[in-house]
Motif scaffolding. Structure first.
Motif, short mmCIF file in Angstrom:
data_model
loop_
_atom_site.label_atom_id
_atom_site.label_comp_id
_atom_site.label_asym_id
_atom_site.label_seq_id
_atom_site.Cartn_x
_atom_site.Cartn_y
_atom_site.Cartn_z
N UNK A 257 -11.04 5.53 6.28
CA UNK A 257 -11.57 4.21 5.88
C UNK A 257 -10.68 3.11 6.47
N UNK A 258 -9.37 3.29 6.35
CA UNK A 258 -8.46 2.26 6.87
C UNK A 258 -8.63 2.12 8.38
N UNK A 259 -8.76 3.26 9.05
CA UNK A 259 -8.96 3.19 10.51
C UNK A 259 -10.27 2.48 10.81
N UNK A 260 -11.31 2.79 10.01
CA UNK A 260 -12.62 2.18 10.25
C UNK A 260 -12.54 0.66 10.14
N UNK A 261 -11.79 0.15 9.17
CA UNK A 261 -11.75 -1.31 8.99
C UNK A 261 -10.76 -1.99 9.94
N UNK A 262 -10.16 -1.19 10.81
CA UNK A 262 -9.36 -1.82 11.86
C UNK A 262 -7.90 -1.45 11.92
N UNK A 263 -7.43 -0.65 10.96
CA UNK A 263 -6.03 -0.24 11.02
C UNK A 263 -5.87 0.77 12.16
N UNK B 6 0.84 -1.20 0.00
CA UNK B 6 0.00 0.00 0.00
C UNK B 6 0.87 1.25 0.00
N UNK C 106 1.10 3.90 -3.10
CA UNK C 106 0.73 5.30 -2.87
C UNK C 106 1.77 6.26 -3.42
N UNK D 266 -13.46 10.45 8.01
CA UNK D 266 -14.43 9.93 7.04
C UNK D 266 -15.30 11.04 6.45
N UNK E 102 -9.50 11.13 3.95
CA UNK E 102 -10.71 10.31 3.94
C UNK E 102 -10.34 8.82 3.89
N UNK E 103 -9.36 8.52 3.05
CA UNK E 103 -8.94 7.13 2.89
C UNK E 103 -8.33 6.57 4.17
N UNK F 168 -9.72 12.07 14.40
CA UNK F 168 -10.76 11.10 14.76
C UNK F 168 -11.26 10.41 13.49
N UNK F 169 -11.58 9.14 13.61
CA UNK F 169 -12.00 8.38 12.43
C UNK F 169 -13.22 9.03 11.78
N UNK F 170 -14.17 9.44 12.62
CA UNK F 170 -15.39 10.02 12.06
C UNK F 170 -15.10 11.33 11.34
#
Lengths: 264, 389
Positions: free
Chosen positions: B290-296, B6, B10, B385, B286-287, B380-382
């Motif tokens: 997304x990575x943080x949201x899926x667990x990174x 990744x 990038x 996003x 934003x990306x 913050x993840x939110x």
């Protein structure tokens, strides 16, 4: 449910006649025009107690959620509707462990999220939650297979095992022939299906979807909703979906409405 | 695929931005290396000065001369193994304009024993001792003046009038790369006996001494100067390194400026890289959400950003080092050594400078990413996003 359940489900379906997602969708319609209940009614997988969430904007405090209680049974497919600014996404974020309530307790998939650190929450999300976003949010420099593989990089699975799971997830969403395609080479509907494959590849307990059909045309939206129904009915995934679209909400087994921070 | 895939992918997401950043880093490394090469080459003589050699000159200035008899007093000091002397001549080619070269008259019996990094074949040295107007040249100077052993050579001087005719009896070779191969040495007695140098009769410019124990160099320096303290011409004795550095003194401000320019160039490189990384991170906020949201984790995001920055810096650094080797060591160095041999007898970027340039590029790659990585990982993840590309 173990991480092997999607593969197991796939194998079972391959034996029976017709493995296409559309058949599952058709079956759901037959059950009662989208109101057929999934195998819900079991123990709650989401329990929210007196949840409040407020945000500070300058000197003003904005109360988004106000003492909200919610129970979502394991295996249900719930849709949450409400006007813009009603707190739908905030509620979804709290259930998904992306945000913490200002007050109240959030117990999801057996864990009390209010007491977890950021690092613990990240790990918890990777094991328990699958995300479906409105704008798909695929990584443009990675192929469909690599996008699906992303959450698996956080596990200790071998490369071969990861590849097997990616193939299975893409087969479930009907895109096994698009593995090496980049997001720019896919249609919107296909991108969302890859995103769904990414959401299920870790075999999470809960799938949260934030306006999953918001960026799709009617046909693609139907396909995606049919696929979600299938994940709920065949693979027993609990799905919590935020949507503005009444047609999408119709496909869920339970529909809820949020207004001014309270469930109606 | 692994996590590095990744970060690697990038890198070329904004292809031209990355390519231009890499080019800037590579050029910065070349410029930095070139400047350090000038500084290193300029002071190479001093850095490689013999530890067991002392230089004695007039206390007031190198331009003032000392009585030749002083050499006997120096030689008589216990601990001085050998001593020799020379006087500056300031020679130049009357026929054509060639770059500056050093010319001095020296004692034919002792000079090459004391200055043993100038290697003269025994037969040529023997001939020098029997040829009054014999001259020994460095191989580079001989090539420039287009003379060989046995040739007649006429030069003029900035100080002493008329044409001075010499016979080339030897070509010395350098045993170290930093030794000037662009020097001409001829016999002091020939010079001393010439009426055109009558105002310098029995005078010498400086003395060079070899000591038995280099650890006693400072003490012997004091002893030498003490002998001449009460005489008309006082001396100043120092290590050969200090002697060499005194010639560089006039240029020390320039060398200091070069040091500051080096620092400035590195800062520019860091800022350009930081700007490029900051733009990348801003576009991908934003990306990262997304990575943080899926667990990174936040640490993963920091790692992706730092990894990308270090990769870009490493690529630029390696290309820069390769360019430096080709441009300076392969092309420019030999030309400078030919045309400016008196100042830069050896003009090549040493491996230490190349390693330093590469190391600094990597370090600045990390430094440039620290702030953007910290910001991105703390978001913050939110909030991440909600950010749009």
């Amino acid at each position: 449910m173990t991480t092997g359940s999607i593969e197991a489900g796939e194998a079972k379906e391959a034996k029976s006649e017709g493995g296409a997602a559309s058949k599952a969708g058709a079956a759901a319609k037959e059950k009662g025009d989208g109101k057929g209940k999934a195998d819900a009614g079991g123990p709650s997988i989401v329990t929210l107690r007196k949840i409040s969430r407020s945000f500070q904007r300058g000197r003003e405090t904005i109360q988004v959620l106000d003492g909200l209680d919610l129970e979502v049974p394991a295996g249900s497919f719930e849709a949450l509707m409400g006007p813009s600014g009603s707190g739908k996404s905030t509620l979804l974020n709290i259930i998904a462990g992306l945000d913490r309530p200002t007050t109240g307790d959030a117990e999801v998939a057996g864990s009390n999220l209010s007491r977890m650190s950021d690092g613990e929450l990240a790990k918890w999300r990777s094991q328990n939650i699958g995300f479906i976003f409105q704008s798909f949010n695929l990584i443009p420099v990675l192929t469909a297979a690599q996008n699906v593989e992303l959450p698996l990089l956080l596990t200790h699975l071998s490369s071969d095992e990861r590849k097997k799971r990616v193939a299975t997830a893409l087969r479930v969403v009907g895109l096994e022939d698009r593995m090496e395609h980049y997001p720019r080479q896919l249609s919107g509907g296909q991108e969302q299906r890859v995103a769904i494959a990414r959401a299920i590849v870790n075999d999470p307990k809960i799938i949260v979807a934030d306006e999953p059909t918001g960026d799709l045309d009617r046909k693609s939206a139907d396909d995606v909703l049919t696929l979600m129904e299938r994940l709920n009915k065949e693979f027993h995934k609990t799905i919590f979906m935020v949507t503005h679209d009444p047609a999408a909400a119709e496909r869920a087994s339970v529909q809820r409405r949020l207004d001014k921070g309270a469930l109606q | 695929m692994n996590l590095a895939t990744y970060a690697r992918r990038n890198m070329f997401r904004r292809r031209w931005r990355t390519i231009l950043t890499i080019v800037v880093i590579a050029l910065t490394v070349v410029i930095f290396s070139a400047i350090r090469t000038v500084v290193v080459a300029w002071s190479a003589g001093a850095d490689e000065a013999a530890q067991d050699r002392l230089a004695t000159r007039h206390k007031v200035s190198i331009t003032m001369q000392l009585p030749k008899r002083y050499i006997d007093d120096v030689r008589a000091i216990p601990g001085i193994k050998a001593a020799s002397w020379a006087v500056w001549f300031g020679g130049k080619d009357p026929k054509k304009r060639i770059p500056f070269f050093a010319t001095f008259a020296a004692d034919q019996h002792t000079w090459f024993d004391v200055i043993d990094e100038m290697k003269v074949p025994a037969a040529q040295l023997a001939e020098w001792k029997t040829t009054a107007n014999g001259a020994i040249l460095g191989d580079v100077l001989a090539k420039t003046l287009e003379v060989k052993v046995g040739d007649r050579l006429v030069i003029t001087s900035d100080i002493y009038p008329g044409d001075w005719e010499f016979k080339v009896v030897g070509i010395y070779e350098a045993t170290r790369k930093s030794v000037d191969r662009n020097t001409m040495v001829f016999r002091w007695d020939f010079f001393n006996n010439d009426p055109r140098a009558s105002f310098s009769r029995e005078q010498i410019g400086w003395m060079m001494s070899r000591v038995s124990d280099p650890r006693k160099g400072a003490e012997l320096s004091r002893q030498i100067d003490k002998i001449f303290d009460e005489r008309d011409d006082q001396t100043m004795t120092m290590s050969e390194r200090a002697f060499q550095l005194s010639f560089l003194g006039a240029f020390s401000a320039i060398l200091k400026a070069f040091d500051w320019i080096s620092v400035g160039i590195l800062l520019i490189m860091a800022l350009i890289l930081a700007n490029s990384i900051a733009m990348n991170v801003r576009e991908r906020t934003h990306e990262y959400g997304v990575l943080r949201a899926v667990g990174f984790s936040a640490g993963h995001v920091r790692g992706f950003i730092l990894g990308e920055s270090v990769l870009i810096a490493a690529l630029g650094g390696v290309i820069g080092v390769a360019l430096t080797v080709v441009l300076i060591n392969g092309l420019l160095g030999p030309v400078i050594e030919e045309s400016m041999a008196a100042f830069f007898p050896y003009f090549r970027t040493p491996p230490s400078v190349l390693l330093m340039a590469l190391g600094l590029a990597l370090a600045l790659g990390v430094a440039a990413a620290v702030l953007p990585a910290r910001r991105a990982s703390r978001l913050k993840v939110t909030d991440a996003l909600r950010r749009l590309d």
